[in-house]
Write a protein that holds these residues in place. Structure first.
Motif, PDB file in Angstrom:
ATOM      1  N   GLU A   8       0.770  -1.174   0.127  1.00  0.00           N
ATOM      2  CA  GLU A   8      -0.073   0.169   0.266  1.00  0.00           C
ATOM      3  C   GLU A   8       0.910   1.225   0.038  1.00  0.00           C
ATOM      4  OE1 GLU A   8      -2.488  -0.289   3.292  1.00  0.00           O
ATOM      5  OE2 GLU A   8      -3.787  -2.134   2.465  1.00  0.00           O
ATOM      6  N   ILE A   9       1.901   1.107   0.721  1.00  0.00           N
ATOM      7  CA  ILE A   9       2.901   2.541   0.956  1.00  0.00           C
ATOM      8  C   ILE A   9       3.346   2.709  -0.625  1.00  0.00           C
ATOM      9  CG2 ILE A   9       4.920   3.241   1.917  1.00  0.00           C
ATOM     10  CD1 ILE A   9       4.040   1.910   4.269  1.00  0.00           C
ATOM     11  N   ASN A  10       3.974   1.491  -1.194  1.00  0.00           N
ATOM     12  CA  ASN A  10       4.516   1.870  -2.452  1.00  0.00           C
ATOM     13  C   ASN A  10       3.668   2.206  -3.485  1.00  0.00           C
ATOM     14  OD1 ASN A  10       7.374   0.975  -1.840  1.00  0.00           O
ATOM     15  ND2 ASN A  10       6.711  -1.135  -1.579  1.00  0.00           N
ATOM     16  N   GLU A  11       2.411   1.656  -3.455  1.00  0.00           N
ATOM     17  CA  GLU A  11       1.397   2.145  -4.382  1.00  0.00           C
ATOM     18  C   GLU A  11       0.963   3.675  -4.335  1.00  0.00           C
ATOM     19  OE1 GLU A  11      -1.908  -0.400  -3.886  1.00  0.00           O
ATOM     20  OE2 GLU A  11      -0.861  -2.293  -4.631  1.00  0.00           O
ATOM     21  N   ALA A  12       1.096   4.063  -3.035  1.00  0.00           N
ATOM     22  CA  ALA A  12       0.923   5.436  -2.778  1.00  0.00           C
ATOM     23  C   ALA A  12       2.260   6.391  -3.263  1.00  0.00           C
ATOM     24  CB  ALA A  12       0.645   5.908  -1.010  1.00  0.00           C
ATOM     25  N   LEU A  13       3.257   5.943  -3.076  1.00  0.00           N
ATOM     26  CA  LEU A  13       4.522   6.382  -3.376  1.00  0.00           C
ATOM     27  C   LEU A  13       4.603   6.423  -4.960  1.00  0.00           C
ATOM     28  CD1 LEU A  13       7.125   5.065  -0.851  1.00  0.00           C
ATOM     29  CD2 LEU A  13       6.192   7.510  -0.739  1.00  0.00           C
ATOM     30  N   LEU A  83      -2.564  15.789  -0.166  1.00  0.00           N
ATOM     31  CA  LEU A  83      -3.658  15.072   0.331  1.00  0.00           C
ATOM     32  C   LEU A  83      -2.997  13.511  -0.095  1.00  0.00           C
ATOM     33  CD1 LEU A  83      -6.936  16.220  -1.084  1.00  0.00           C
ATOM     34  CD2 LEU A  83      -6.107  16.066   1.210  1.00  0.00           C
ATOM     35  N   MET A  84      -2.420  13.245  -1.186  1.00  0.00           N
ATOM     36  CA  MET A  84      -1.611  11.994  -1.314  1.00  0.00           C
ATOM     37  C   MET A  84      -0.367  11.718  -0.218  1.00  0.00           C
ATOM     38  SD  MET A  84      -1.475  12.576  -5.378  1.00  0.00           S
ATOM     39  CE  MET A  84      -0.868  10.941  -6.049  1.00  0.00           C
ATOM     40  N   LEU A  85       0.108  12.808   0.073  1.00  0.00           N
ATOM     41  CA  LEU A  85       1.166  12.539   1.103  1.00  0.00           C
ATOM     42  C   LEU A  85       0.518  12.141   2.621  1.00  0.00           C
ATOM     43  CD1 LEU A  85       3.770  15.450   0.030  1.00  0.00           C
ATOM     44  CD2 LEU A  85       4.319  12.932   0.098  1.00  0.00           C
ATOM     45  N   ALA A  86      -0.643  12.964   2.913  1.00  0.00           N
ATOM     46  CA  ALA A  86      -1.331  12.794   4.185  1.00  0.00           C
ATOM     47  C   ALA A  86      -1.674  11.449   4.233  1.00  0.00           C
ATOM     48  CB  ALA A  86      -2.239  13.846   4.256  1.00  0.00           C
ATOM     49  N   GLU A  87      -2.214  10.614   3.109  1.00  0.00           N
ATOM     50  CA  GLU A  87      -2.454   9.437   3.190  1.00  0.00           C
ATOM     51  C   GLU A  87      -1.294   8.440   3.855  1.00  0.00           C
ATOM     52  OE1 GLU A  87      -3.916   8.020  -0.747  1.00  0.00           O
ATOM     53  OE2 GLU A  87      -5.403   9.511  -0.715  1.00  0.00           O
ATOM     54  N   LEU A  88      -0.256   8.805   3.627  1.00  0.00           N
ATOM     55  CA  LEU A  88       1.051   8.027   4.221  1.00  0.00           C
ATOM     56  C   LEU A  88       1.107   8.091   5.826  1.00  0.00           C
ATOM     57  CD1 LEU A  88       3.488   8.556   1.437  1.00  0.00           C
ATOM     58  CD2 LEU A  88       2.128   6.465   1.987  1.00  0.00           C
ATOM     59  N   ASP A  89       0.466   9.202   6.335  1.00  0.00           N
ATOM     60  CA  ASP A  89       0.597   9.395   7.940  1.00  0.00           C
ATOM     61  C   ASP A  89       0.057   8.004   8.729  1.00  0.00           C
ATOM     62  OD1 ASP A  89       1.622  11.858   7.624  1.00  0.00           O
ATOM     63  OD2 ASP A  89      -0.097  12.962   7.781  1.00  0.00           O
ATOM     64  N   VAL A  90      -0.858   7.408   8.286  1.00  0.00           N
ATOM     65  CA  VAL A  90      -1.354   6.205   8.853  1.00  0.00           C
ATOM     66  C   VAL A  90      -0.281   5.366   9.245  1.00  0.00           C
ATOM     67  CG1 VAL A  90      -3.597   6.642   8.402  1.00  0.00           C
ATOM     68  CG2 VAL A  90      -2.362   4.928   7.070  1.00  0.00           C
ATOM     69  N   TYR A  91       0.678   5.280   8.273  1.00  0.00           N
ATOM     70  CA  TYR A  91       1.863   4.175   8.270  1.00  0.00           C
ATOM     71  C   TYR A  91       3.004   4.693   9.434  1.00  0.00           C
ATOM     72  CZ  TYR A  91      -0.718   2.400   4.623  1.00  0.00           C
ATOM     73  OH  TYR A  91      -1.626   1.795   3.931  1.00  0.00           O
ATOM     74  N   PRO A  93       5.254   5.215  12.603  1.00  0.00           N
ATOM     75  CA  PRO A  93       5.277   4.689  13.890  1.00  0.00           C
ATOM     76  C   PRO A  93       4.442   5.439  14.893  1.00  0.00           C
ATOM     77  CG  PRO A  93       7.463   5.046  12.702  1.00  0.00           C
ATOM     78  CD  PRO A  93       6.521   5.737  11.996  1.00  0.00           C
ATOM     79  N   GLY A  94       3.618   4.643  15.485  1.00  0.00           N
ATOM     80  CA  GLY A  94       2.768   5.064  16.447  1.00  0.00           C
ATOM     81  C   GLY A  94       1.628   5.612  15.994  1.00  0.00           C
ATOM     82  N   GLN A  95       1.282   5.651  14.712  1.00  0.00           N
ATOM     83  CA  GLN A  95       0.095   6.182  14.295  1.00  0.00           C
ATOM     84  C   GLN A  95      -0.924   4.842  14.285  1.00  0.00           C
ATOM     85  OE1 GLN A  95      -1.055   9.070  13.358  1.00  0.00           O
ATOM     86  NE2 GLN A  95       0.731   9.561  14.224  1.00  0.00           N
ATOM     87  N   SER A  96      -2.262   5.087  14.526  1.00  0.00           N
ATOM     88  CA  SER A  96      -3.239   3.756  14.541  1.00  0.00           C
ATOM     89  C   SER A  96      -3.366   3.226  13.007  1.00  0.00           C
ATOM     90  CB  SER A  96      -4.486   4.178  15.061  1.00  0.00           C
ATOM     91  OG  SER A  96      -5.536   3.495  14.833  1.00  0.00           O
ATOM     92  N   GLN A  97      -3.400   2.137  12.719  1.00  0.00           N
ATOM     93  CA  GLN A  97      -3.703   1.663  11.394  1.00  0.00           C
ATOM     94  C   GLN A  97      -5.205   1.861  10.900  1.00  0.00           C
ATOM     95  OE1 GLN A  97      -1.676   0.394   8.766  1.00  0.00           O
ATOM     96  NE2 GLN A  97      -0.071   1.114  10.213  1.00  0.00           N
ATOM     97  N   ALA A  98      -5.834   2.177  11.934  1.00  0.00           N
ATOM     98  CA  ALA A  98      -7.421   2.493  11.765  1.00  0.00           C
ATOM     99  C   ALA A  98      -7.666   4.067  11.342  1.00  0.00           C
ATOM    100  CB  ALA A  98      -8.270   1.930  12.972  1.00  0.00           C
ATOM    101  N   ALA A  99      -6.785   4.662  11.304  1.00  0.00           N
ATOM    102  CA  ALA A  99      -6.914   6.322  11.213  1.00  0.00           C
ATOM    103  C   ALA A  99      -7.395   6.396  10.024  1.00  0.00           C
ATOM    104  CB  ALA A  99      -5.487   6.732  11.609  1.00  0.00           C
ATOM    105  N   THR A 100      -8.088   7.661   9.835  1.00  0.00           N
ATOM    106  CA  THR A 100      -8.588   7.856   8.485  1.00  0.00           C
ATOM    107  C   THR A 100      -7.705   9.150   8.117  1.00  0.00           C
ATOM    108  OG1 THR A 100     -10.383   8.952   9.253  1.00  0.00           O
ATOM    109  CG2 THR A 100     -10.524   6.409   8.548  1.00  0.00           C
ATOM    110  N   VAL A 101      -7.756   9.446   6.704  1.00  0.00           N
ATOM    111  CA  VAL A 101      -7.347  10.759   6.327  1.00  0.00           C
ATOM    112  C   VAL A 101      -8.692  11.613   6.177  1.00  0.00           C
ATOM    113  CG1 VAL A 101      -6.452  12.024   4.263  1.00  0.00           C
ATOM    114  CG2 VAL A 101      -5.557   9.859   5.033  1.00  0.00           C
ATOM    115  N   GLY A 102      -8.568  12.752   6.661  1.00  0.00           N
ATOM    116  CA  GLY A 102      -9.809  13.799   6.518  1.00  0.00           C
ATOM    117  C   GLY A 102      -9.544  15.016   6.751  1.00  0.00           C
TER     118      GLY A 102
END
Length: 102
Positions: A8-13, A83-91, A93-102
């Motif tokens: 998922e990270i590589n697809e976003a990158l 926005l595309m970069l913000a989508e990576l924030d959930v990955y 360290p210390g961020q919840s995988q359930a977090a959403t971009v908004g």
């Protein structure tokens, strides 16, 4: 990072690199191309990477810095890229995988 998140990270990158390259091409100041490389480190996935070909022997460090500065300016000014970069924030360290971009 588990392989699913890695994919998922590589697809976003990939999307981010394509966007940066398109913006840079449209601006017409610097020429940066993109290509796809197979990366053994990432389970032989093909990744979109940016590349600058230096053919002019008069190229100096400042020329290369200009390429990077222009890319940084796109990040600062392009809302879609932000926005595309913000989508990576959930990955991060210390961020919840359930977090959403908004």
């Amino acid at each position: 990072i588990d392989p699913l998140n890695c994919a998922e990270i590589n697809e976003a990158l990939d999307r981010i690199n394509r966007r940066i390259q398109k913006l840079q091409r449209a601006a017409g100041k610097n020429f940066v191309s993109r290509t796809r490389l197979t990366a053994p480190r990432y389970h032989d996935r093909e990744l979109t990477v940016l590349r600058v070909v230096i053919a002019n022997p008069l190229t100096e460090r400042e020329n290369l810095e200009s390429v990077l500065e222009e890319q940084e300016s796109f990040i600062a000014s392009d809302k879609k890229l932000q926005l595309m970069l913000a989508e990576l924030d959930v990955y991060r360290p210390g961020q919840s995988q359930a977090a959403t971009v908004g």
